[in-house]
Enzyme design. Structure first.
Site, PDB file in Angstrom:
ATOM      1  N   ARG A  53      -0.344  -5.241  -5.265  1.00 29.29           N
ATOM      2  CA  ARG A  53      -0.251  -6.467  -4.457  1.00 29.29           C
ATOM      3  C   ARG A  53      -0.287  -7.660  -5.412  1.00 29.29           C
ATOM      4  O   ARG A  53      -0.681  -7.525  -6.554  1.00 29.29           O
ATOM      5  CB  ARG A  53      -1.418  -6.536  -3.473  1.00 29.29           C
ATOM      6  CG  ARG A  53      -1.398  -5.382  -2.470  1.00 29.29           C
ATOM      7  CD  ARG A  53      -2.407  -5.570  -1.367  1.00 29.29           C
ATOM      8  NE  ARG A  53      -2.543  -4.365  -0.571  1.00 29.29           N
ATOM      9  CZ  ARG A  53      -1.742  -4.022   0.439  1.00 29.29           C
ATOM     10  NH1 ARG A  53      -0.743  -4.816   0.792  1.00 29.29           N
ATOM     11  NH2 ARG A  53      -1.938  -2.903   1.102  1.00 29.29           N
ATOM     12  N   GLY A  54       0.104  -8.827  -4.917  1.00 21.12           N
ATOM     13  CA  GLY A  54       0.119 -10.026  -5.757  1.00 21.12           C
ATOM     14  C   GLY A  54       1.229  -9.940  -6.793  1.00 21.12           C
ATOM     15  O   GLY A  54       2.157  -9.160  -6.640  1.00 21.12           O
ATOM     16  N   ASP A  59       2.481   1.509   9.795  1.00 24.50           N
ATOM     17  CA  ASP A  59       2.084   1.021  11.119  1.00 24.50           C
ATOM     18  C   ASP A  59       3.244   0.994  12.119  1.00 24.50           C
ATOM     19  O   ASP A  59       3.014   0.792  13.305  1.00 24.50           O
ATOM     20  CB  ASP A  59       1.514  -0.410  11.038  1.00 24.50           C
ATOM     21  CG  ASP A  59       0.224  -0.479  10.260  1.00 24.50           C
ATOM     22  OD1 ASP A  59      -0.304   0.586   9.900  1.00 24.50           O
ATOM     23  OD2 ASP A  59      -0.248  -1.602  10.002  1.00 24.50           O
ATOM     24  N   GLY A 105       0.826  -1.207   0.000  1.00 26.21           N
ATOM     25  CA  GLY A 105       0.000   0.000   0.000  1.00 26.21           C
ATOM     26  C   GLY A 105       0.858   1.254   0.000  1.00 26.21           C
ATOM     27  O   GLY A 105       2.074   1.177   0.128  1.00 26.21           O
ATOM     28  N   MET A 157      -6.587   9.281   3.120  1.00 23.78           N
ATOM     29  CA  MET A 157      -6.092  10.656   3.084  1.00 23.78           C
ATOM     30  C   MET A 157      -4.699  10.712   3.711  1.00 23.78           C
ATOM     31  O   MET A 157      -3.820  11.438   3.243  1.00 23.78           O
ATOM     32  CB  MET A 157      -7.039  11.576   3.848  1.00 23.78           C
ATOM     33  CG  MET A 157      -8.442  11.510   3.288  1.00 23.78           C
ATOM     34  SD  MET A 157      -9.448  12.872   3.800  1.00 23.78           S
ATOM     35  CE  MET A 157      -8.639  14.216   2.984  1.00 23.78           C
TER      36      MET A 157
HETATM   37  P1  ATP Z   1       1.722  -3.372   3.263  1.00 21.11           P
HETATM   38  O1  ATP Z   1       2.308  -3.085   4.595  1.00 21.11           O
HETATM   39  O2  ATP Z   1       1.319  -2.155   2.526  1.00 21.11           O
HETATM   40  O3  ATP Z   1       0.677  -4.425   3.318  1.00 21.11           O
HETATM   41  P2  ATP Z   1       3.334  -5.446   2.127  1.00 21.11           P
HETATM   42  O4  ATP Z   1       4.694  -5.453   1.552  1.00 21.11           O
HETATM   43  O5  ATP Z   1       3.122  -6.311   3.328  1.00 21.11           O
HETATM   44  O6  ATP Z   1       2.950  -3.940   2.399  1.00 21.11           O
HETATM   45  P3  ATP Z   1       1.737  -7.215   0.483  1.00 21.11           P
HETATM   46  O7  ATP Z   1       0.630  -6.867  -0.436  1.00 21.11           O
HETATM   47  O8  ATP Z   1       1.472  -8.157   1.587  1.00 21.11           O
HETATM   48  O9  ATP Z   1       2.283  -5.820   0.996  1.00 21.11           O
HETATM   49  O10 ATP Z   1       2.947  -7.835  -0.363  1.00 21.11           O
HETATM   50  C1  ATP Z   1       3.608  -7.095  -1.391  1.00 21.11           C
HETATM   51  C2  ATP Z   1       4.170  -8.007  -2.424  1.00 21.11           C
HETATM   52  O11 ATP Z   1       4.961  -9.026  -1.834  1.00 21.11           O
HETATM   53  C3  ATP Z   1       3.101  -8.686  -3.256  1.00 21.11           C
HETATM   54  O12 ATP Z   1       3.436  -8.510  -4.613  1.00 21.11           O
HETATM   55  C4  ATP Z   1       3.139 -10.126  -2.817  1.00 21.11           C
HETATM   56  O13 ATP Z   1       2.872 -11.001  -3.890  1.00 21.11           O
HETATM   57  C5  ATP Z   1       4.573 -10.303  -2.338  1.00 21.11           C
HETATM   58  N1  ATP Z   1       4.643 -11.268  -1.238  1.00 21.11           N
HETATM   59  C6  ATP Z   1       3.926 -11.241  -0.107  1.00 21.11           C
HETATM   60  N2  ATP Z   1       4.260 -12.269   0.705  1.00 21.11           N
HETATM   61  C7  ATP Z   1       5.225 -12.963   0.062  1.00 21.11           C
HETATM   62  C8  ATP Z   1       5.988 -14.150   0.359  1.00 21.11           C
HETATM   63  N3  ATP Z   1       5.819 -14.813   1.528  1.00 21.11           N
HETATM   64  N4  ATP Z   1       6.876 -14.576  -0.547  1.00 21.11           N
HETATM   65  C9  ATP Z   1       7.054 -13.917  -1.715  1.00 21.11           C
HETATM   66  N5  ATP Z   1       6.379 -12.792  -2.058  1.00 21.11           N
HETATM   67  C10 ATP Z   1       5.477 -12.320  -1.191  1.00 21.11           C
END
Ligand code: ATP
Ligand code: MG
Length: 457
Positions: free
Chosen positions: A173-174, A229, A109, A381
């Protein structure tokens, strides 16, 4: 000085992988032991960091286990000094700048400061003499999705990007699996990857680092933790957090004015914090206008004689109005589990803010007392604003140190600030679980002193 954590170096890829230490105080293998001299760094950087420089993880010594706050310290480590690796430029570097192709990717995000970090990484790479710098668009998806081509980056492109929020590169994401990402990096000739993201992104970055190691690729993968966070282990704070707390003041103040101006007004503000209530706690402390702060770490009851609702009734009777601040991950046990997941596999939370608003209205209707309930959710926001001055500085230092870490030859690391000093930490150590507010900590107790709220149990 021995280090608490071993941080992986690229020279390791041609040796048996060094074990990630499960106990502290393992001696770290310094890069120079393995790659002899490296190349001299052309830029003088106004001084160098020695590979054996260390930063102390915890600076307080409690004279007694009964000292307030002492119970928050891991009992095994209370009296042990723990040292971690100091970040910064090294005199001998692992990469020749002209052979580097660096890529930057932002995932997850939005968080204030992303553009500041991107900008500083690009500028620092250019100072090292790197010519090939690209941005991967829309997170890890940019490695695989048709029609998303890499974005050439230079000082000229990034000069003013920090003046606005969001991410110049876009986020998502993803996306593709790790093997496909590394295939794509090989095809593009990327040998330095800077990954800006949260725990998910860092899990991905560590997997990319391991895959590169398996394929014996000399690729440095360096993370910069992006979590509004503030839930990353061992770090004083992460970028975006300060800005979020500051911006949350505007929502809290609006809720206060609404509540204060209405006849028997109640303002409810929902703030970010999936597993950690740092934003809610700090915003409550900063504003001085919060009567009830609810965080995921501290269980509470809504109903019953000691519940949140009867305290609201008490506040309306005694003060005439009340303001509640609730973190998004708080009180999830009251909500219907949906099992829905986002594209990255994170569980989609129920909306505690809406639930609280609903239950409050219902409660006062049932007991026949008027109450004017207003609900504010400022999440998007806050996420989209530009970084404030203090986060701007943090982003600048983290961005510079990410590049220094990659040039030093470290990989599978992330940069952070510990006790006001900047450090490198191995990724698995900081993402094994989220850092949470300790209900025994002085800070939570100060928050309770400020709100005067009782235990809702
Ligand atoms: P936020 O704090 O905004 O949620 P985040 O980095 O935790 O940030 P996610 O959407 O959970 O956000 O993951 C970001 C990217 O990391 C995605 O493209 C997801 O596919 C990849 N990802 C998440 N978990 C794994 C994992 N265990 N192994 C490999 N890739 C991952
Ligand atoms: Mg996450």
């Amino acid at each position: 000085f021995e280090a608490r954590f071993n941080i992986p170096h690229l020279t390791d890829i041609f040796h048996d992988a060094l074990p990630i230490p499960s106990t502290f105080c393992l001696k770290m293998r310094t890069p120079t032991e393995d790659f002899a001299d490296g190349y001299p760094s052309d830029e003088k950087w106004h001084g160098y960091i020695n590979n054996n420089d260390r930063v102390l993880l915890k600076v307080i010594r409690y004279s007694s286990p009964t000292s307030a706050g002492a119970e928050c310290i891991d009992p095994d480590c209370t009296w042990v000094e723990q040292w971690v690796h100091r970040a910064g430029p090294r005199e001998r570097i692992y990469f020749k700048p002209e052979e580097v192709k660096a890529a930057i990717v932002t995932c997850g995000g939005l968080c204030p400061g992303l553009n500041d970090v991107i900008r500083q990484i690009v500028i620092t790479l250019e100072i090292y003499g790197v010519k090939k710098i690209v941005g991967i668009p829309f997170g890890y998806r940019g490695f695989s999705e048709e029609g998303l081509s890499e974005m050439p980056l230079s000082r000229k492109v990034v000069q003013n990007v920090h003046l606005s929020g969001g991410s110049l590169l876009g986020v998502s994401r993803g996306g593709p699996n790790v093997s496909d990402i590394v295939d794509s990096m090989e095809a593009r000739g990327i040998n330095m990857l800077f990954v800006l993201g949260g725990n998910g992104t860092h899990a991905g970055a560590n997997a990319i680092h391991n895959e590169c190691r398996k394929r014996q690729l000399r690729v440095a993968v360096v993370g910069v933790p992006k979590t509004i966070d503030n839930d990353i282990l061992l770090m004083d704070k992460t970028f975006g957090f300060d800005t979020a707390v500051e911006e949350a003041q505007r929502a809290i103040n609006s809720a206060y004015i609404e509540a204060h101006s209405a006849y028997r007004g109640i303002g409810i503000v929902k703030l970010m914090g999936r597993s950690s209530g740092f934003i809610a706690m700090h915003a409550s402390l900063a504003s001085g206008q919060i009567d009830i702060c609810l965080i995921p770490e501290v269980h509470f009851n809504l109903h019953g004689p000691h519940g949140v609702l009867s305290h609201l009734k008490y506040l309306l009777e005694t003060k005439g109005s009340a303001v509640v601040c609730v973190a998004e991950g708080a009180g999830q046990d009251f909500l219907q589990k949906t099992n829905a997941k986002d594209a990255s596999g994170n569980i989609v939370f129920g909306d505690i803010g809406v639930h609280l608003q609903h239950e409050t209205k219902k409660y006062f209707k049932e007991i026949g007392i008027p109450a004017d309930v207003k609900y504010i959710d400022p999440t998007y926001m806050i996420r989209a604003v530009r970084a404030n001055a203090s986060d701007g500085i943090l982003c600048t230092v983290l961005g510079q140190n990410a590049v220094h870490g990659a040039f030093a030859g470290y990989s599978g690391i992330t940069v952070g600030i510990c006790n006001t000093h900047y450090v490198y930490l191995p990724i698995p150590e900081v993402i094994s679980y989220p850092r949470v507010v300790d209900p025994n900590s002085r800070m939570w107790h100060r928050c309770l002193t400020s709100t005067r709220q009782p235990d809702f149990i």
